[in-house]
Design an enzyme around this catalytic site. Structure first.
Site, PDB file in Angstrom:
ATOM      1  N   LEU A 152     -92.295-181.532  37.074  1.00  0.00           N
ATOM      2  CA  LEU A 152     -91.790-180.164  37.179  1.00  0.00           C
ATOM      3  C   LEU A 152     -90.431-180.269  37.855  1.00  0.00           C
ATOM      4  O   LEU A 152     -90.290-180.994  38.845  1.00  0.00           O
ATOM      5  CB  LEU A 152     -92.722-179.284  38.019  1.00  0.00           C
ATOM      6  CG  LEU A 152     -94.113-178.998  37.451  1.00  0.00           C
ATOM      7  CD1 LEU A 152     -94.932-178.196  38.467  1.00  0.00           C
ATOM      8  CD2 LEU A 152     -94.020-178.243  36.135  1.00  0.00           C
ATOM      9  N   ASP A 153     -89.435-179.561  37.346  1.00  0.00           N
ATOM     10  CA  ASP A 153     -88.116-179.684  37.951  1.00  0.00           C
ATOM     11  C   ASP A 153     -88.080-179.019  39.321  1.00  0.00           C
ATOM     12  O   ASP A 153     -88.995-178.303  39.719  1.00  0.00           O
ATOM     13  CB  ASP A 153     -87.026-179.142  37.014  1.00  0.00           C
ATOM     14  CG  ASP A 153     -87.144-177.650  36.759  1.00  0.00           C
ATOM     15  OD1 ASP A 153     -87.129-176.872  37.728  1.00  0.00           O
ATOM     16  OD2 ASP A 153     -87.236-177.253  35.578  1.00  0.00           O
ATOM     17  N   ARG A 154     -87.016-179.277  40.039  1.00  0.00           N
ATOM     18  CA  ARG A 154     -86.888-178.808  41.419  1.00  0.00           C
ATOM     19  C   ARG A 154     -87.069-177.299  41.544  1.00  0.00           C
ATOM     20  O   ARG A 154     -87.616-176.796  42.538  1.00  0.00           O
ATOM     21  CB  ARG A 154     -85.508-179.219  41.960  1.00  0.00           C
ATOM     22  CG  ARG A 154     -85.277-178.866  43.426  1.00  0.00           C
ATOM     23  CD  ARG A 154     -83.825-179.097  43.801  1.00  0.00           C
ATOM     24  NE  ARG A 154     -83.457-180.495  43.664  1.00  0.00           N
ATOM     25  CZ  ARG A 154     -83.552-181.380  44.649  1.00  0.00           C
ATOM     26  NH1 ARG A 154     -84.007-181.005  45.827  1.00  0.00           N
ATOM     27  NH2 ARG A 154     -83.187-182.631  44.448  1.00  0.00           N
TER      28      ARG A 154
END
Length: 232
Positions: free
Chosen positions: A101-103
């Site tokens: 999951l991206d930041r």
């Protein structure tokens, strides 16, 4: 496997460190009786400093990844492994995230040290669903559900259309999207293709395994029934 090697592989220290823990009487059974390095005992009965030993290899965890944390082992900022006990970073076999999951995306993140299971979950053939809830900068136009379900949507710079995805409108600027792929920033790019912008994004389920009430930064080990839910 000998107890010293087993415990060292779980990240509690080097074999020398673990041998010293035995000598100090810090390793006991569930009843508090001191164990020795050559004892034969079930994994579930082993305690260190009064706490049960971490689960053996074959571990699967779920975490509520908060915003601002990276799915990486090495990053200048905060990483997901910082939310686990330090020993989980050095377990053998390695504990890895199942996808990323991206930041700027929060929600359900899986970890496992089972390579075969990891590949089974992320394999396109498995078609494991991922469910996201997004808040949007603009009202939905009304044609997004049909477009996403069509199997014809091309993302920018790609030549293969996306697999059909299911969109549920929760409010004019709040939607739930179920996908079976995991392309780079896929959900954000899907809405961008309709002229909209995702302001917040959270993954709320993988298969039938739901994030539920797990608090941001919280995590728990999964049992066999939980893992089966991933493929439901």
């Amino acid at each position: 496997m000998k107890l010293v090697k087993l415990i060292a592989n779980l990240g509690y220290g080097s074999r020398k460190d673990v041998a010293w823990m035995f000598r100090e009487g810090r390793i006991t059974d569930a009843a508090g009786e001191v164990l020795y390095a050559d004892d034969k005992v079930e994994h579930a009965q082993i305690h260190i400093d009064g706490e049960p030993l971490d689960p053996p290899p074959g571990l699967v965890l779920m975490m509520h990844k908060p915003l601002g944390v990276t799915c990486s082992r090495k990053d200048p900022g905060r990483v997901v492994y910082d939310l686990l006990p330090p020993r989980y970073r050095i377990r053998e076999p390695t504990l890895s995230t199942v996808g990323r999951l991206d930041r700027d995306t929060s929600g359900l993140l899986l970890f496992t040290d089972d390579g075969a299971l990891l590949h089974r979950i992320i394999s396109p053939k498995a078609e494991v669903t991922k469910v996201y809830e997004a808040t949007l900068a603009q009202d939905l136009r009304g044609n997004e559900a049909a477009l996403f379900a069509s199997g014809t949507l091309l993302l920018e710079s790609e030549t293969t259309p996306l697999a059909p995805a299911r969109l549920e409108t929760l409010s004019p600027r709040h939607a739930r999207l179920t996908v079976t792929e995991g392309r780079y920033h896929q959900v954000r790019r899907m809405f961008a293709a309709t002229g909209n912008h995702v302001e917040t994004l959270q993954r709320v389920a993988v298969g039938a395994l739901a994030l539920g009430e797990l608090a941001p930064g919280g995590w728990r080990a999964l049992d066999a029934d939980d893992v089966a839910c991933i493929f439901a």
